[in-house]
Design a protein around this motif. Structure first.
Motif, PDB file in Angstrom:
ATOM      1  N   LYS A  68       7.652 -13.431 -31.176  1.00 30.37           N
ATOM      2  CA  LYS A  68       8.087 -14.891 -30.356  1.00 30.37           C
ATOM      3  C   LYS A  68       8.238 -14.071 -28.592  1.00 30.37           C
ATOM      4  CE  LYS A  68      11.230 -16.876 -33.972  1.00 30.37           C
ATOM      5  NZ  LYS A  68      12.140 -17.475 -34.198  1.00 30.37           N
ATOM      6  N   ILE A  69       7.542 -15.009 -28.067  1.00 31.87           N
ATOM      7  CA  ILE A  69       7.970 -14.605 -26.084  1.00 31.87           C
ATOM      8  C   ILE A  69       8.956 -15.598 -25.446  1.00 31.87           C
ATOM      9  CG2 ILE A  69       6.096 -15.649 -24.698  1.00 31.87           C
ATOM     10  CD1 ILE A  69       3.493 -14.810 -26.204  1.00 31.87           C
ATOM     11  N   SER A  70       9.267 -14.423 -25.278  1.00 31.08           N
ATOM     12  CA  SER A  70      10.625 -15.159 -24.294  1.00 31.08           C
ATOM     13  C   SER A  70      10.236 -15.638 -22.625  1.00 31.08           C
ATOM     14  CB  SER A  70      12.008 -14.568 -23.836  1.00 31.08           C
ATOM     15  OG  SER A  70      12.306 -14.443 -25.730  1.00 31.08           O
ATOM     16  N   LEU A  71      10.043 -16.404 -22.386  1.00 33.78           N
ATOM     17  CA  LEU A  71       9.901 -16.641 -21.469  1.00 33.78           C
ATOM     18  C   LEU A  71      10.963 -17.024 -19.733  1.00 33.78           C
ATOM     19  CD1 LEU A  71       7.192 -19.869 -22.487  1.00 33.78           C
ATOM     20  CD2 LEU A  71       6.567 -17.263 -21.821  1.00 33.78           C
ATOM     21  N   SER A  72      11.049 -16.826 -18.291  1.00 30.99           N
ATOM     22  CA  SER A  72      11.433 -17.014 -17.253  1.00 30.99           C
ATOM     23  C   SER A  72      10.944 -18.615 -16.633  1.00 30.99           C
ATOM     24  CB  SER A  72      11.986 -15.763 -16.949  1.00 30.99           C
ATOM     25  OG  SER A  72      12.835 -16.347 -15.731  1.00 30.99           O
ATOM     26  N   ARG A  73      11.442 -19.173 -15.890  1.00 32.46           N
ATOM     27  CA  ARG A  73      10.892 -19.354 -14.975  1.00 32.46           C
ATOM     28  C   ARG A  73      12.298 -19.254 -13.656  1.00 32.46           C
ATOM     29  NH1 ARG A  73      12.774 -25.504 -13.477  1.00 32.46           N
ATOM     30  NH2 ARG A  73      11.223 -26.179 -11.621  1.00 32.46           N
ATOM     31  N   ARG A  74      12.844 -18.691 -13.699  1.00 32.95           N
ATOM     32  CA  ARG A  74      13.861 -18.190 -13.176  1.00 32.95           C
ATOM     33  C   ARG A  74      13.423 -17.721 -11.341  1.00 32.95           C
ATOM     34  NH1 ARG A  74      17.757 -14.378 -12.110  1.00 32.95           N
ATOM     35  NH2 ARG A  74      17.536 -14.188 -14.873  1.00 32.95           N
TER      36      ARG A  74
END
Length: 128
Positions: A68-74
């Motif tokens: 599972k991949i955790s992403l950040s747009r912030r």
């Protein structure tokens, strides 16, 4: 294969109360947690993102076992507001996401303190 700290393009494919799913390629999808959408309070993820929206995100974490991949747009948004003379890569600008508390310095003490009980429990289970 994606790497932690890498900036990638994606498309929002789903929105839930806790975050948004982003399609990175034909086989890979990641999740932007609501706290990683932007640096301000967000009441509903749908107020910030829409299905079909194209965006850039940073890979925060890849679970070793589930993939599972955790992403950040912030962090991508914050880096866009950084000074234009900063040539340093986004991943090297001091942002680090830790899943543990880096302020605790307990090391292996809990294991050492409970070693005898753990060994006893393991031997009891083996005897059954």
């Amino acid at each position: 294969m994606y790497r932690i700290g890498e900036i990638v393009d994606g498309v929002v494919t789903g929105i839930l109360p806790y975050g948004a799913f982003v399609q990175l390629d034909n086989q890979t999808q990641g999740l932007i947690h609501i706290s990683e959408c932007r640096s301000a309070y967000i009441h509903h993820v749908g107020d910030e993102l829409t299905i079909g929206q194209e965006l850039q995100v940073m890979v925060l974490d890849i679970d070793q076992y589930t993939g599972k991949i955790s992403l950040s747009r912030r962090i991508v948004i914050e880096s866009a507001h950084a000074s234009s003379h900063d040539d340093q890569p986004i991943a090297d600008r001091g942002y680090r996401h830790y899943w543990t508390n880096s302020h605790l310095e307990i090391g292996f003490r809990p294991i050492a303190e409970n070693k005898d009980d753990m060994i006893s429990e393991a031997l009891t289970r083996l005897m059954k």
